[in-house]
Design a protein around this motif. Sequence first.
Motif, mmCIF file in Angstrom:
data_model
loop_
_atom_site.group_PDB
_atom_site.id
_atom_site.type_symbol
_atom_site.label_atom_id
_atom_site.label_comp_id
_atom_site.label_asym_id
_atom_site.label_seq_id
_atom_site.Cartn_x
_atom_site.Cartn_y
_atom_site.Cartn_z
ATOM 1 N N GLN A 228 41.279 42.685 34.233
ATOM 2 C CA GLN A 228 40.742 43.570 33.205
ATOM 3 C C GLN A 228 41.616 43.473 31.957
ATOM 4 N N LYS A 229 40.989 43.233 30.825
ATOM 5 C CA LYS A 229 41.746 43.154 29.572
ATOM 6 C C LYS A 229 42.146 44.537 29.078
ATOM 7 N N ALA A 230 41.345 45.538 29.423
ATOM 8 C CA ALA A 230 41.599 46.908 28.953
ATOM 9 C C ALA A 230 41.268 47.897 30.051
ATOM 10 N N GLY A 231 41.851 47.691 31.231
ATOM 11 C CA GLY A 231 41.609 48.600 32.347
ATOM 12 C C GLY A 231 42.090 50.002 31.998
ATOM 13 N N PHE B 256 33.321 39.197 38.472
ATOM 14 C CA PHE B 256 33.672 38.548 37.218
ATOM 15 C C PHE B 256 35.131 38.095 37.258
ATOM 16 N N ASN B 257 35.412 36.979 36.586
ATOM 17 C CA ASN B 257 36.809 36.585 36.433
ATOM 18 C C ASN B 257 37.539 37.541 35.507
ATOM 19 N N SER B 258 36.889 37.947 34.425
ATOM 20 C CA SER B 258 37.544 38.801 33.434
ATOM 21 C C SER B 258 36.534 39.721 32.764
ATOM 22 N N LEU B 259 36.924 40.987 32.612
ATOM 23 C CA LEU B 259 36.148 41.976 31.880
ATOM 24 C C LEU B 259 37.108 42.831 31.058
ATOM 25 N N LEU C 100 45.501 34.902 30.756
ATOM 26 C CA LEU C 100 45.229 35.719 31.944
ATOM 27 C C LEU C 100 46.474 35.882 32.810
ATOM 28 N N GLY C 101 47.604 35.349 32.337
ATOM 29 C CA GLY C 101 48.839 35.439 33.105
ATOM 30 C C GLY C 101 48.947 34.426 34.219
ATOM 31 N N LEU C 102 48.102 33.375 34.179
ATOM 32 C CA LEU C 102 48.127 32.344 35.219
ATOM 33 C C LEU C 102 49.006 31.174 34.761
ATOM 34 N N GLU C 103 50.040 30.874 35.535
ATOM 35 C CA GLU C 103 50.963 29.789 35.197
ATOM 36 C C GLU C 103 50.569 28.528 35.970
#
Length: 273
Positions: free
Chosen positions: A117-120, A87-90, A43-46
Amino acid sequence: MQPIDYLIRTLADGEFHSGVELGEGLQVSRTAVWKSLDKLKDLGLEFESVKGKGYRLLEPLDLLSPERLKSALEPGTLARLQGLEVFNSLESTNEWMLSLAKETSGDLCHVCLAEFQKAGRGRRGRNWLSPFGKNLCLSFGYTFREGFAALEGLSLAVGVMVTQALEPYGVGSLQLKWPNDIWVRKRKLGGILIEVHGEQGGPCHVVIGIGLNVLMRSEEATEIEQDWTSLVQETKVPISRNSLAAALINALVPGVALFEREGFGAYRERWQE
């Protein structure tokens, strides 16, 4: 709650949390905790790990909260809404709302938001890129009883609604670029994507997707291939993503209802301004 959701909510404060604490919360071993933490990178979270302290995100998150959103909604808006999802992720908020529309036989008045969004999607199939928890990805589903014929000028009117929500932030040189872009100083601040499900001659479900750059900075958006900006770069006013999202919803819900009754004429003068 999924393990990844628990970790995001727990680590959002930017403080250290031990492996023991996280393991107890997830009811898994410390080894399993590490495997779950590794998924944050997708998710790009470091995050960092410090012996004797535990784990923490390199940057705290201002997460969206259904409770905080609802507390900031006007009574009339809250009464009209049938649902509010975060949602955290869609894959895409528009895709999620379109799926709901296809399952809904009656009227629809529903909002969903996603931290990532994985595919915004943008206009003409372009990708809409947004780092986790930095911007707003929102979709509003609404039923137009008069069908497709009543939708002319809707994207322009929604642009006006978005600018109304942004007014308290004192953004200068705010413009609407036909047909669906929100600009500041000729740089893209946000966009609108409208999709429709229904029969040509009858009522239709309309999904209004809004993407707005809020806290994103240059180093987080190296893949964007056009001039862009974000709210944090254009205003000195403190920004709460929950307050901004609530302002958008407060503008959209009654605004779209007004558009359904009166059409684009109710927004023409303001759009021209």
